[in-house]
Design an enzyme around this catalytic site. Structure first.
Site, PDB file in Angstrom:
ATOM      1  N   SER A 130       0.826  -1.202   0.000  1.00 20.92           N
ATOM      2  CA  SER A 130       0.000   0.000   0.000  1.00 20.92           C
ATOM      3  C   SER A 130       0.859   1.249   0.000  1.00 20.92           C
ATOM      4  O   SER A 130       1.936   1.272   0.587  1.00 20.92           O
ATOM      5  CB  SER A 130      -0.905   0.030   1.235  1.00 20.92           C
ATOM      6  OG  SER A 130      -1.573   1.277   1.284  1.00 20.92           O
ATOM      7  N   LYS A 187      -4.327  -6.608   4.096  1.00 24.77           N
ATOM      8  CA  LYS A 187      -4.326  -5.504   3.119  1.00 24.77           C
ATOM      9  C   LYS A 187      -5.763  -5.098   2.776  1.00 24.77           C
ATOM     10  O   LYS A 187      -6.082  -3.910   2.647  1.00 24.77           O
ATOM     11  CB  LYS A 187      -3.563  -5.925   1.861  1.00 24.77           C
ATOM     12  CG  LYS A 187      -3.708  -4.988   0.660  1.00 24.77           C
ATOM     13  CD  LYS A 187      -3.145  -3.609   0.976  1.00 24.77           C
ATOM     14  CE  LYS A 187      -2.971  -2.675  -0.189  1.00 24.77           C
ATOM     15  NZ  LYS A 187      -3.983  -2.556  -1.173  1.00 24.77           N
ATOM     16  N   HIS A 190      -7.105  -3.114   5.548  1.00 21.65           N
ATOM     17  CA  HIS A 190      -6.520  -1.775   5.420  1.00 21.65           C
ATOM     18  C   HIS A 190      -7.347  -0.944   4.437  1.00 21.65           C
ATOM     19  O   HIS A 190      -7.713   0.190   4.707  1.00 21.65           O
ATOM     20  CB  HIS A 190      -5.067  -1.882   4.945  1.00 21.65           C
ATOM     21  CG  HIS A 190      -4.532  -0.610   4.358  1.00 21.65           C
ATOM     22  ND1 HIS A 190      -4.842  -0.198   3.068  1.00 21.65           N
ATOM     23  CD2 HIS A 190      -3.747   0.359   4.876  1.00 21.65           C
ATOM     24  CE1 HIS A 190      -4.273   0.965   2.831  1.00 21.65           C
ATOM     25  NE2 HIS A 190      -3.596   1.325   3.912  1.00 21.65           N
ATOM     26  N   ASN A 191      -7.652  -1.520   3.288  1.00 19.69           N
ATOM     27  CA  ASN A 191      -8.405  -0.768   2.274  1.00 19.69           C
ATOM     28  C   ASN A 191      -9.815  -0.443   2.766  1.00 19.69           C
ATOM     29  O   ASN A 191     -10.332   0.643   2.504  1.00 19.69           O
ATOM     30  CB  ASN A 191      -8.489  -1.564   0.970  1.00 19.69           C
ATOM     31  CG  ASN A 191      -7.197  -1.524   0.193  1.00 19.69           C
ATOM     32  OD1 ASN A 191      -6.134  -1.384   0.780  1.00 19.69           O
ATOM     33  ND2 ASN A 191      -7.268  -1.666  -1.101  1.00 19.69           N
ATOM     34  N   GLU A 194      -9.631   2.321   5.068  1.00 14.42           N
ATOM     35  CA  GLU A 194      -9.400   3.522   4.255  1.00 14.42           C
ATOM     36  C   GLU A 194     -10.740   4.056   3.702  1.00 14.42           C
ATOM     37  O   GLU A 194     -10.993   5.268   3.736  1.00 14.42           O
ATOM     38  CB  GLU A 194      -8.446   3.142   3.123  1.00 14.42           C
ATOM     39  CG  GLU A 194      -8.122   4.234   2.140  1.00 14.42           C
ATOM     40  CD  GLU A 194      -7.258   3.677   0.993  1.00 14.42           C
ATOM     41  OE1 GLU A 194      -6.285   2.949   1.256  1.00 14.42           O
ATOM     42  OE2 GLU A 194      -7.580   3.959  -0.169  1.00 14.42           O
TER      43      GLU A 194
END
Ligand code: ATR
Length: 474
Positions: A130, A187, A190-191, A194
């Site tokens: 990222s 990941k 994480h997105n 976000e």
């Protein structure tokens, strides 16, 4: 024969090219290949000129340019292209060589591919990367998972290229996440986080503009102020800066941008998987739905001419309301991260991944889009209690929500009265109020289920499973 390379990289789109340059810049010799070989030639004649690169026109060339055990990183379009490449590479590689997928791959594909590649005597590493173009070049956040035996081999290069944080800027935002698809799962979360962060910032923006009528100059100052405090983060910083950018032909650029959001799907994955796991990741889900609603621009234009609502202008004290919006943003953000970590905990149990949640927070501390000082507090909370059930229960966050909740409630209530949509702030508050309640109205729900479908219920006053003849009992 020229000197062998330390690292091979396939796929010279934006992320791949910049990662290759990053690896080389740390003193490694890098072999590169791209399906459309003119991209290799362009790189060799351009940004790679005079550097320790070997440009390859075939996968055979790439493989024979590498030291063993070979490290071959695929930075190609996620999906079948990765499977095709794996099939082509397997016969070219030797036992112990390592295949790395740094794309935005769905974690279940990485679960499957790790087992498959291991069955062929090779090692596999699926790593989340990222940080966009700049992160890839200068230091991304990296979330590697896959074959445990691959880690000692890939660790030196991965940790060399990753973003660094800490007082001495020497803690890499790259640590082994766990087996098989664990890295790509982290990941994805994480997105999803976000998505939530961005949606919450947009809700704050809408309240500040629609409710308080702030100008872009005033918005810049508010976000600068927030950036100096506990909301300090990359997203707050870039949002602040957006409010200062003028269009070529006058006026602010942000005001001219179509209010229709796109999405590539990782938020949706997280939301779908939360439903599968039975955990309430409501913030990412609301953020995905908010993008869906935004995408219905033409329908909204038509509805806006028909459907009514209140005057959105806030009539109370402006300075206080700005503070309260900050409180709402902070408390909602805590709920969003709490949900993300609960989902990772549930996934870790489901897939038998021994995840270290403090490490996960540190992986996101630098290099990536959600990087924020706030993640230090999350790391501390999980270091103090690795089995922490929910971030909201950590003393630091419990106290922070305690401090913020009056303002947060006022904002959600005011938004409802002003007719300003705040789905993430509202969902966060509903989650908080639901989570902190010993009793919820699900007793009635179970009664309804038993009434129409004999689904049975448990009782508070004695153990067992019960069914009532509701019609006779009326
Ligand atoms: P994205 O939309 O993710 O940017 P893309 O632009 O289609 O995906 O492809 C990104 C990279 O994957 C490119 O290096 C692309 O190679 P080309 O430059 O030849 O298009 C590579 N790629 C995509 N599909 C591939 C495949 N089936 N085999 C090998 N490389 C592939």
């Amino acid at each position: 024969m020229s000197e062998l390379c330390d690292f091979g990289l396939i796929g010279l789109a934006v992320m791949g090219e910049n990662l290759a340059l990053n690896v080389e810049s740390r003193g490694y010799r890098v072999a590169v290949f791209n399906r459309t070989t003119s991209k290799v030639d362009d790189l060799m004649a351009g940004r790679a000129k005079g550097k320790q690169f070997v440009g390859c026109h075939s996968l055979e060339d790439l493989v024979s340019s590498l030291k063993t055990p070979r490290q071959v990183m695929m930075m190609v379009k996620a999906g079948p292209a990765v499977d095709d490449l794996i099939e082509t590479l397997i016969p070219l590689l030797s036992p112990g060589d390592i295949l790395i997928d740094g794309g935005n791959t769905f974690y279940a594909d990485t679960e499957r591919r790790t087992k498959y590649v291991e069955s062929k005597g090779l090692l596999y590493c699926g790593t989340g990367v990222s940080g966009g173009e700049e992160g890839a070049l200068l230091g991304p956040s990296m979330m590697p998972g896959g074959s445990e035996a691959a880690w000692p081999h890939v660790k030196p290069i991965f940790q060399a290229i990753a973003a660094k944080v800490g007082p001495n800027d020497d803690i890499p935002c790259c640590e082994w996440v766990g087996p098989r698809g664990a890295g790509h799962y982290v990941k994805m979360v994480h997105n999803g986080i976000e998505y939530g962060d961005m949606q919450m910032i947009c809700e704050a923006y809408f309240l500040l503009t629609e409710g308080l009528g702030l100008s872009n100059e005033e918005l810049y100052d508010v976000f600068e102020d927030w950036y100096q405090g506990e909301l300090n983060s990359y997203l707050i910083e870039i949002t602040r800066d957006i409010f200062s950018v003028m269009d070529d032909d006058g006026g602010y650029l942000v005001d001219k941008i179509m209010d229709r959001a796109g999405a590539k799907g990782t938020g949706k994955w997280m939301s779908q998987l939360a439903l599968d796991l039975g955990v309430p990741s409501t913030l990412v889900t609301e953020a995905v739905y908010a993008r869906c609603l935004s995408a219905m621009k033409e329908a909204r234009v038509r509805a806006s001419k028909v459907l009514s609502g209140p005057n959105p202008k806030y009539s109370g004290d402006k300075t206080n309301f700005i503070e309260q919006i900050r409180d709402a943003l902070y408390a909602s953000k805590i709920c969003s991260y709490a949900q993300g970590f609960v989902q990772m905990q549930a996934a870790a149990i489901e897939h038998d991944w021994p995840l270290n949640f403090g490490d996960c927070a540190m992986l996101w501390r630098g290099g990536c889009i959600i990087r924020a000082v706030f993640l230090d507090r999350i790391k501390e909370a999980f270091d103090a209690d690795p089995k922490l059930e929910n971030l909201l229960l950590a003393p630091y966050f419990q106290e922070a929500v305690e401090r913020s909740q009056d303002g947060w409630r006022h904002v959600v209530a005011s938004a409802a009265q002003l007719g300003i949509p705040t789905p993430a702030f509202s969902a966060a508050l509903a989650y908080y109020d639901g989570y902190r309640r010993e009793r919820l109205p699900a007793n009635l729900l179970q009664a309804q289920r038993d009434y129409f479908g004999a689904h049975t219920f448990e009782r508070l006053d004695k153990p067992g499973t019960f069914h009532a003849e509701w019609i006779q009992l009326r």
